[in-house]
Design a protein around this motif. Sequence first.
Motif, PDB file in Angstrom:
ATOM      1  N   THR A   1      81.206 128.327  89.469  1.00  0.00           N
ATOM      2  CA  THR A   1      80.253 127.849  90.324  1.00  0.00           C
ATOM      3  C   THR A   1      78.695 128.218  89.679  1.00  0.00           C
ATOM      4  O   THR A   1      78.733 128.647  88.607  1.00  0.00           O
ATOM      5  N   THR A   2      77.897 127.970  90.402  1.00  0.00           N
ATOM      6  CA  THR A   2      76.446 128.538  90.128  1.00  0.00           C
ATOM      7  C   THR A   2      75.990 129.649  91.115  1.00  0.00           C
ATOM      8  O   THR A   2      76.194 129.496  92.415  1.00  0.00           O
ATOM      9  N   THR A   3      74.988 130.452  90.629  1.00  0.00           N
ATOM     10  CA  THR A   3      74.161 131.280  91.658  1.00  0.00           C
ATOM     11  C   THR A   3      72.997 131.074  91.430  1.00  0.00           C
ATOM     12  O   THR A   3      72.187 130.944  90.216  1.00  0.00           O
ATOM     13  N   ASP A   4      72.283 130.573  92.468  1.00  0.00           N
ATOM     14  CA  ASP A   4      70.755 130.164  92.443  1.00  0.00           C
ATOM     15  C   ASP A   4      70.373 129.165  91.290  1.00  0.00           C
ATOM     16  O   ASP A   4      69.617 129.185  90.584  1.00  0.00           O
ATOM     17  N   GLY A   5      71.366 128.073  91.254  1.00  0.00           N
ATOM     18  CA  GLY A   5      71.268 127.087  90.219  1.00  0.00           C
ATOM     19  C   GLY A   5      71.596 127.385  88.718  1.00  0.00           C
ATOM     20  O   GLY A   5      71.735 126.444  87.789  1.00  0.00           O
ATOM     21  N   VAL A   6      72.112 128.634  88.584  1.00  0.00           N
ATOM     22  CA  VAL A   6      72.510 129.219  87.312  1.00  0.00           C
ATOM     23  C   VAL A   6      73.841 129.217  87.091  1.00  0.00           C
ATOM     24  O   VAL A   6      74.511 129.952  88.081  1.00  0.00           O
ATOM     25  N   PRO A   7      74.584 128.636  86.168  1.00  0.00           N
ATOM     26  CA  PRO A   7      76.150 128.796  85.948  1.00  0.00           C
ATOM     27  C   PRO A   7      76.478 130.312  85.879  1.00  0.00           C
ATOM     28  O   PRO A   7      75.949 130.913  85.218  1.00  0.00           O
ATOM     29  N   ASP A   8      77.500 130.784  86.787  1.00  0.00           N
ATOM     30  CA  ASP A   8      78.063 131.847  86.799  1.00  0.00           C
ATOM     31  C   ASP A   8      79.550 132.076  86.359  1.00  0.00           C
ATOM     32  O   ASP A   8      80.308 131.479  86.945  1.00  0.00           O
ATOM     33  N   GLU A   9      79.442 132.570  85.179  1.00  0.00           N
ATOM     34  CA  GLU A   9      81.133 132.606  84.556  1.00  0.00           C
ATOM     35  C   GLU A   9      81.983 133.498  85.217  1.00  0.00           C
ATOM     36  O   GLU A   9      83.294 133.307  85.338  1.00  0.00           O
ATOM     37  N   LYS A  10      81.193 134.505  86.487  1.00  0.00           N
ATOM     38  CA  LYS A  10      82.292 135.255  87.031  1.00  0.00           C
ATOM     39  C   LYS A  10      82.616 134.748  88.413  1.00  0.00           C
ATOM     40  O   LYS A  10      83.711 135.116  88.997  1.00  0.00           O
ATOM     41  N   LEU A  11      82.029 133.711  88.801  1.00  0.00           N
ATOM     42  CA  LEU A  11      82.378 132.962  90.098  1.00  0.00           C
ATOM     43  C   LEU A  11      83.016 131.707  89.679  1.00  0.00           C
ATOM     44  O   LEU A  11      82.591 130.764  88.969  1.00  0.00           O
ATOM     45  N   PHE A  12      84.165 131.612  90.558  1.00  0.00           N
ATOM     46  CA  PHE A  12      84.886 130.294  90.150  1.00  0.00           C
ATOM     47  C   PHE A  12      85.762 129.907  91.342  1.00  0.00           C
ATOM     48  O   PHE A  12      86.250 130.730  92.028  1.00  0.00           O
ATOM     49  N   GLY A  13      86.063 128.685  91.678  1.00  0.00           N
ATOM     50  CA  GLY A  13      86.856 128.105  92.817  1.00  0.00           C
ATOM     51  C   GLY A  13      88.230 127.865  92.373  1.00  0.00           C
ATOM     52  O   GLY A  13      88.184 127.414  91.000  1.00  0.00           O
ATOM     53  N   ILE A  14      89.242 128.233  92.917  1.00  0.00           N
ATOM     54  CA  ILE A  14      90.598 127.795  92.407  1.00  0.00           C
ATOM     55  C   ILE A  14      91.306 126.878  93.579  1.00  0.00           C
ATOM     56  O   ILE A  14      91.100 127.108  94.514  1.00  0.00           O
ATOM     57  N   VAL A  15      91.888 125.842  93.075  1.00  0.00           N
ATOM     58  CA  VAL A  15      92.298 124.537  93.634  1.00  0.00           C
ATOM     59  C   VAL A  15      94.198 124.478  93.373  1.00  0.00           C
ATOM     60  O   VAL A  15      94.262 124.347  91.948  1.00  0.00           O
ATOM     61  N   LEU A  16      94.720 124.405  94.185  1.00  0.00           N
ATOM     62  CA  LEU A  16      96.340 123.865  93.748  1.00  0.00           C
ATOM     63  C   LEU A  16      96.173 122.350  93.613  1.00  0.00           C
ATOM     64  O   LEU A  16      96.038 121.794  94.501  1.00  0.00           O
ATOM     65  N   VAL A  17      96.571 121.433  92.512  1.00  0.00           N
ATOM     66  CA  VAL A  17      96.628 120.157  92.545  1.00  0.00           C
ATOM     67  C   VAL A  17      97.929 119.730  92.695  1.00  0.00           C
ATOM     68  O   VAL A  17      98.945 120.177  91.920  1.00  0.00           O
ATOM     69  N   VAL A  18      98.233 118.896  93.575  1.00  0.00           N
ATOM     70  CA  VAL A  18      99.683 118.388  93.894  1.00  0.00           C
ATOM     71  C   VAL A  18      99.668 117.141  93.586  1.00  0.00           C
ATOM     72  O   VAL A  18      99.106 116.538  94.292  1.00  0.00           O
ATOM     73  N   THR A  19     100.945 116.438  92.851  1.00  0.00           N
ATOM     74  CA  THR A  19     100.751 115.251  92.610  1.00  0.00           C
ATOM     75  C   THR A  19     102.144 114.671  93.032  1.00  0.00           C
ATOM     76  O   THR A  19     102.911 114.998  92.379  1.00  0.00           O
ATOM     77  N   ASP A  20     102.089 113.395  93.755  1.00  0.00           N
ATOM     78  CA  ASP A  20     103.405 112.718  93.780  1.00  0.00           C
ATOM     79  C   ASP A  20     103.349 111.676  92.679  1.00  0.00           C
ATOM     80  O   ASP A  20     102.801 110.682  92.700  1.00  0.00           O
ATOM     81  N   VAL A  21     104.333 111.920  91.779  1.00  0.00           N
ATOM     82  CA  VAL A  21     104.485 111.099  90.639  1.00  0.00           C
ATOM     83  C   VAL A  21     104.674 109.704  90.925  1.00  0.00           C
ATOM     84  O   VAL A  21     104.051 108.945  90.304  1.00  0.00           O
ATOM     85  N   ASP A  22     105.580 109.472  91.864  1.00  0.00           N
ATOM     86  CA  ASP A  22     105.998 108.140  92.154  1.00  0.00           C
ATOM     87  C   ASP A  22     104.954 107.465  92.725  1.00  0.00           C
ATOM     88  O   ASP A  22     104.756 106.172  92.279  1.00  0.00           O
ATOM     89  N   SER A  23     104.136 107.957  93.668  1.00  0.00           N
ATOM     90  CA  SER A  23     102.925 107.025  94.613  1.00  0.00           C
ATOM     91  C   SER A  23     101.542 107.234  93.556  1.00  0.00           C
ATOM     92  O   SER A  23     100.751 106.374  93.788  1.00  0.00           O
TER      93      SER A  23
ATOM     94  N   LEU B   1     102.772 120.183  90.165  1.00  0.00           N
ATOM     95  CA  LEU B   1     101.940 121.032  90.621  1.00  0.00           C
ATOM     96  C   LEU B   1     101.144 121.858  89.477  1.00  0.00           C
ATOM     97  O   LEU B   1     101.889 122.119  88.375  1.00  0.00           O
ATOM     98  N   ASP B   2      99.831 122.140  89.637  1.00  0.00           N
ATOM     99  CA  ASP B   2      98.901 123.068  88.757  1.00  0.00           C
ATOM    100  C   ASP B   2      97.813 123.431  89.254  1.00  0.00           C
ATOM    101  O   ASP B   2      97.254 122.675  90.330  1.00  0.00           O
ATOM    102  N   PHE B   3      97.435 124.338  88.933  1.00  0.00           N
ATOM    103  CA  PHE B   3      96.040 125.029  89.222  1.00  0.00           C
ATOM    104  C   PHE B   3      94.875 124.442  88.472  1.00  0.00           C
ATOM    105  O   PHE B   3      95.045 124.222  87.248  1.00  0.00           O
ATOM    106  N   ALA B   4      93.802 124.526  89.196  1.00  0.00           N
ATOM    107  CA  ALA B   4      92.620 123.881  88.451  1.00  0.00           C
ATOM    108  C   ALA B   4      91.333 124.843  88.835  1.00  0.00           C
ATOM    109  O   ALA B   4      91.412 125.567  89.935  1.00  0.00           O
ATOM    110  N   PHE B   5      90.592 125.112  88.200  1.00  0.00           N
ATOM    111  CA  PHE B   5      89.424 126.113  88.156  1.00  0.00           C
ATOM    112  C   PHE B   5      88.319 125.355  88.030  1.00  0.00           C
ATOM    113  O   PHE B   5      88.016 124.788  87.043  1.00  0.00           O
ATOM    114  N   GLN B   6      87.113 125.683  88.803  1.00  0.00           N
ATOM    115  CA  GLN B   6      85.900 125.330  88.497  1.00  0.00           C
ATOM    116  C   GLN B   6      84.940 126.365  88.658  1.00  0.00           C
ATOM    117  O   GLN B   6      84.717 127.352  89.746  1.00  0.00           O
TER     118      GLN B   6
END
Length: 77
Positions: free
Chosen positions: A30-52, A23-28
Amino acid sequence: MHGHQPEGVAFAEADAKEPLIALDFAFQHTTTDGVPDEKLFGIVLVVTDVDSGSIKTIPCESKSPTEYMVESVCAFI
């Protein structure tokens, strides 16, 4: 045959042990009106089954654990 191998995990080691979930977190940024906004970002928890090699991503409001995150990880397992 395994899927994508997570960095730092040797499948030969993982196969010889109990099932392994990574398990680990990833950050992305985002943009505001097509301009990258360093203050806005999305967070996802990435879960990986190593075996499969299966991967699940869980959108999160923060890195603080929530009931939704726990339920989502348990459902994946």
